[in-house]
Motif scaffolding. Structure first.
Motif, PDB file in Angstrom:
ATOM      1  N   TRP A  70       4.840   1.996 -12.069  1.00  0.00           N
ATOM      2  CA  TRP A  70       3.892   2.238 -13.155  1.00  0.00           C
ATOM      3  C   TRP A  70       3.343   3.665 -13.098  1.00  0.00           C
ATOM      4  N   LEU A  71       3.298   4.220 -11.885  1.00  0.00           N
ATOM      5  CA  LEU A  71       2.669   5.519 -11.682  1.00  0.00           C
ATOM      6  C   LEU A  71       3.663   6.675 -11.719  1.00  0.00           C
ATOM      7  N   THR A  72       4.950   6.353 -11.694  1.00  0.00           N
ATOM      8  CA  THR A  72       5.971   7.400 -11.643  1.00  0.00           C
ATOM      9  C   THR A  72       5.839   8.447 -12.744  1.00  0.00           C
ATOM     10  N   PRO A  73       5.552   8.051 -14.002  1.00  0.00           N
ATOM     11  CA  PRO A  73       5.485   9.066 -15.072  1.00  0.00           C
ATOM     12  C   PRO A  73       4.414  10.132 -14.867  1.00  0.00           C
ATOM     13  N   ILE A  74       3.403   9.854 -14.035  1.00  0.00           N
ATOM     14  CA  ILE A  74       2.331  10.844 -13.875  1.00  0.00           C
ATOM     15  C   ILE A  74       2.313  11.469 -12.481  1.00  0.00           C
ATOM     16  N   LEU A  96      -4.713  11.786  -9.258  1.00  0.00           N
ATOM     17  CA  LEU A  96      -5.239  10.543  -8.683  1.00  0.00           C
ATOM     18  C   LEU A  96      -6.181   9.807  -9.635  1.00  0.00           C
ATOM     19  N   LYS A  97      -7.004  10.531 -10.369  1.00  0.00           N
ATOM     20  CA  LYS A  97      -7.938   9.864 -11.267  1.00  0.00           C
ATOM     21  C   LYS A  97      -7.203   9.048 -12.320  1.00  0.00           C
ATOM     22  N   GLN A  98      -6.160   9.631 -12.876  1.00  0.00           N
ATOM     23  CA  GLN A  98      -5.367   8.932 -13.892  1.00  0.00           C
ATOM     24  C   GLN A  98      -4.653   7.731 -13.279  1.00  0.00           C
ATOM     25  N   ALA A  99      -4.114   7.896 -12.078  1.00  0.00           N
ATOM     26  CA  ALA A  99      -3.422   6.803 -11.408  1.00  0.00           C
ATOM     27  C   ALA A  99      -4.370   5.658 -11.086  1.00  0.00           C
ATOM     28  N   GLN A 100      -5.582   5.980 -10.653  1.00  0.00           N
ATOM     29  CA  GLN A 100      -6.564   4.937 -10.332  1.00  0.00           C
ATOM     30  C   GLN A 100      -6.925   4.135 -11.578  1.00  0.00           C
ATOM     31  N   THR A 101      -7.052   4.801 -12.698  1.00  0.00           N
ATOM     32  CA  THR A 101      -7.353   4.114 -13.954  1.00  0.00           C
ATOM     33  C   THR A 101      -6.247   3.129 -14.313  1.00  0.00           C
ATOM     34  N   ILE A 102      -5.012   3.533 -14.135  1.00  0.00           N
ATOM     35  CA  ILE A 102      -3.880   2.653 -14.418  1.00  0.00           C
ATOM     36  C   ILE A 102      -3.942   1.405 -13.535  1.00  0.00           C
ATOM     37  N   LEU A 103      -4.185   1.589 -12.254  1.00  0.00           N
ATOM     38  CA  LEU A 103      -4.215   0.456 -11.326  1.00  0.00           C
ATOM     39  C   LEU A 103      -5.354  -0.498 -11.645  1.00  0.00           C
ATOM     40  N   GLU A 104      -6.532   0.031 -11.923  1.00  0.00           N
ATOM     41  CA  GLU A 104      -7.677  -0.840 -12.175  1.00  0.00           C
ATOM     42  C   GLU A 104      -7.548  -1.581 -13.496  1.00  0.00           C
ATOM     43  N   PRO A 133       2.418  -8.169  -7.815  1.00  0.00           N
ATOM     44  CA  PRO A 133       3.745  -7.527  -7.891  1.00  0.00           C
ATOM     45  C   PRO A 133       4.068  -6.784  -6.602  1.00  0.00           C
ATOM     46  N   ALA A 134       5.346  -6.601  -6.351  1.00  0.00           N
ATOM     47  CA  ALA A 134       5.770  -5.836  -5.177  1.00  0.00           C
ATOM     48  C   ALA A 134       5.275  -4.398  -5.306  1.00  0.00           C
ATOM     49  N   ARG A 135       5.083  -3.775  -4.158  1.00  0.00           N
ATOM     50  CA  ARG A 135       4.580  -2.398  -4.166  1.00  0.00           C
ATOM     51  C   ARG A 135       5.508  -1.474  -4.942  1.00  0.00           C
ATOM     52  N   LYS A 136       6.818  -1.709  -4.833  1.00  0.00           N
ATOM     53  CA  LYS A 136       7.779  -0.870  -5.538  1.00  0.00           C
ATOM     54  C   LYS A 136       7.555  -0.940  -7.045  1.00  0.00           C
ATOM     55  N   GLU A 137       7.251  -2.149  -7.545  1.00  0.00           N
ATOM     56  CA  GLU A 137       6.999  -2.294  -8.979  1.00  0.00           C
ATOM     57  C   GLU A 137       5.710  -1.584  -9.386  1.00  0.00           C
ATOM     58  N   ILE A 138       4.672  -1.739  -8.580  1.00  0.00           N
ATOM     59  CA  ILE A 138       3.399  -1.088  -8.895  1.00  0.00           C
ATOM     60  C   ILE A 138       3.570   0.426  -8.909  1.00  0.00           C
ATOM     61  N   ARG A 139       4.311   0.944  -7.931  1.00  0.00           N
ATOM     62  CA  ARG A 139       4.528   2.387  -7.883  1.00  0.00           C
ATOM     63  C   ARG A 139       5.306   2.871  -9.109  1.00  0.00           C
TER      64      ARG A 139
END
Length: 376
Positions: free
Chosen positions: A36-40, A316-324, A28-34
């Motif tokens: 996912w992280l906006t709420p946190i 960051l820990k929560q965001a990393q979990t989402i990405l992985e 996915p484009a970086r904008k889409e991936i980001r």
């Protein structure tokens, strides 16, 4: 293969709306991936200021301990602890420099400068070198200078003295020397036009602030030595030189393991670099036993930071979990061990961009496997 848009399991750290993307599907484009992280990713002012105050209290307490403890063998571990806290403060300043620490830009600039004082880091110069060059062009040779590996031809063209220095840098024993010379001395503290072509008054002012911080720090130790009847030079060594040296080793190590791995790729061609999804593929999530990454303000959850620099360190820990969870198999996750570190230092000396392979100084090509790699 098309994207697999199955929702991932719902949990407090994984919003249900985030899809799981099959490894064979289009990234996915970086904008889409980001998104996912906006709420946190919303920074919190009170929490941020409290963290900064906590680390400054720890730093002052450690330096006070160096002054007041009676024997050098008691002072030394406290001096090392002071160096570690300098690293924690630097990570806070790093966040503020990204404007991710609090919601307020002006406050971030002031908090960042305050956090950077013990590491003697000029805020504006770090902002340009790190935010613009490192994050803007991560692992693109000729742009990103942070632990940029030489090609075999580049290494062969060096003078004997410089080849020796490169061998020392890449030995695994000298990350602190690398940071002190290549990052701080040459690029941070009143850099020449070779390393910083732009000339700005703010660069000079922040350099003066760093020098003033060092002068106050050393001056306070001189006064304390005279007031307590101690050796001035010994107290400067333990209260200033040791913490600053430990800090250099710490940050040199951290940025080395973030961007040096047998599976990390470097690029020379900008189009190929852009097509490689560098915001995901150029950094390592290094994990530690006993969850001690929290002591480093979660900076080792580094993929999340490169995907979205606006995520505050305390998210960051929560965001990393989402990405992985959403991008299985695409993120380099490495369990730390000294065995792995020694293997990486042995294999990752030079980099052949034509074949996309790491090699040692003798030209032996890395096999591309790393002991302790976590499959996620």
């Amino acid at each position: 293969m098309s994207q697999a848009l199955q929702p991932s399991p719902s949990s407090s750290s994984q919003p249900a709306a985030v899809p799981v993307i099959d490894r064979d599907a289009r990234m996915p484009a970086r904008k889409e991936i980001r998104s996912w992280l906006t709420p946190i990713s919303q920074p919190q002012t009170l929490r941020a200021v409290a963290l900064l105050l906590l680390d400054w209290v720890l730093f002052v307490a450690a330096i006070t301990g160096v002054v007041l403890l009676p024997a050098w063998w008691m002072k030394l571990p406290v001096a090392l602890a002071a160096g570690f806290v300098i690293g924690r403060l630097f990570i806070i300043g790093h966040d503020a420099c990204h404007q991710s620490y609090t919601p307020h830009r002006r406050l971030n600039r002031w908090l960042g400068r305050i956090a950077f004082l013990p590491s003697l880091t000029p805020y504006s110069l770090w902002e340009v070198g790190h935010n613009v060059m490192h994050h803007g062009f991560t692992n693109l040779k000729g742009k990103d200078f942070v632990w940029q590996p030489l090609t075999p031809a580049e290494f062969a063209a060096l003078t004997p003295a410089r080849r020796l220095l490169e061998r020392v840098y890449r030995s695994g024993w000298a990350p602190g020397l690398y940071y002190f010379i290549e990052m701080w001395w040459l690029r941070m503290l009143f850099p020449s036009k070779r390393y910083m072509p732009a000339r700005r008054g703010l660069f000079v002012a922040d350099g003066v602030l760093a020098v003033a911080a060092a002068a106050v720090w050393v001056g306070a130790l001189v006064w304390a030595a005279q007031a307590t009847g101690q050796s001035t030079w010994a107290l400067i060594a333990l209260g200033f030189a040791v913490p600053f040296a430990f800090w250099n080793v710490m940050i040199g190590f951290v940025i080395y393991v973030h961007h040096t791995h047998t599976e990390v790729r470097w690029h020379e061609d900008k189009a190929q670099w852009s097509a490689s999804d560098p915001f995901v593929s150029t950094t390592v999530h290094l994990t530690f036993p006993l969850k001690i990454g929290g002591l480093l303000h979660h900076i080792m959850e580094h993929t999340a930071h490169h995907v979205d620099m606006s995520i505050p360190l305390y998210k960051l820990k929560q965001a990393q979990t989402i990405l992985e969870t959403a991008l299985p198999g695409r993120i380099i996750v490495q369990r730390f061990s000294w065995r792995w570190y020694a293997q990486t230092a042995r294999r990752c000396k030079l980099y052949d961009v034509a074949t996309a392979r790491w090699m040692d100084f003798s030209g032996r090509v890395s096999e591309g496997t790393t002991w302790g790699r976590v499959a996620r």
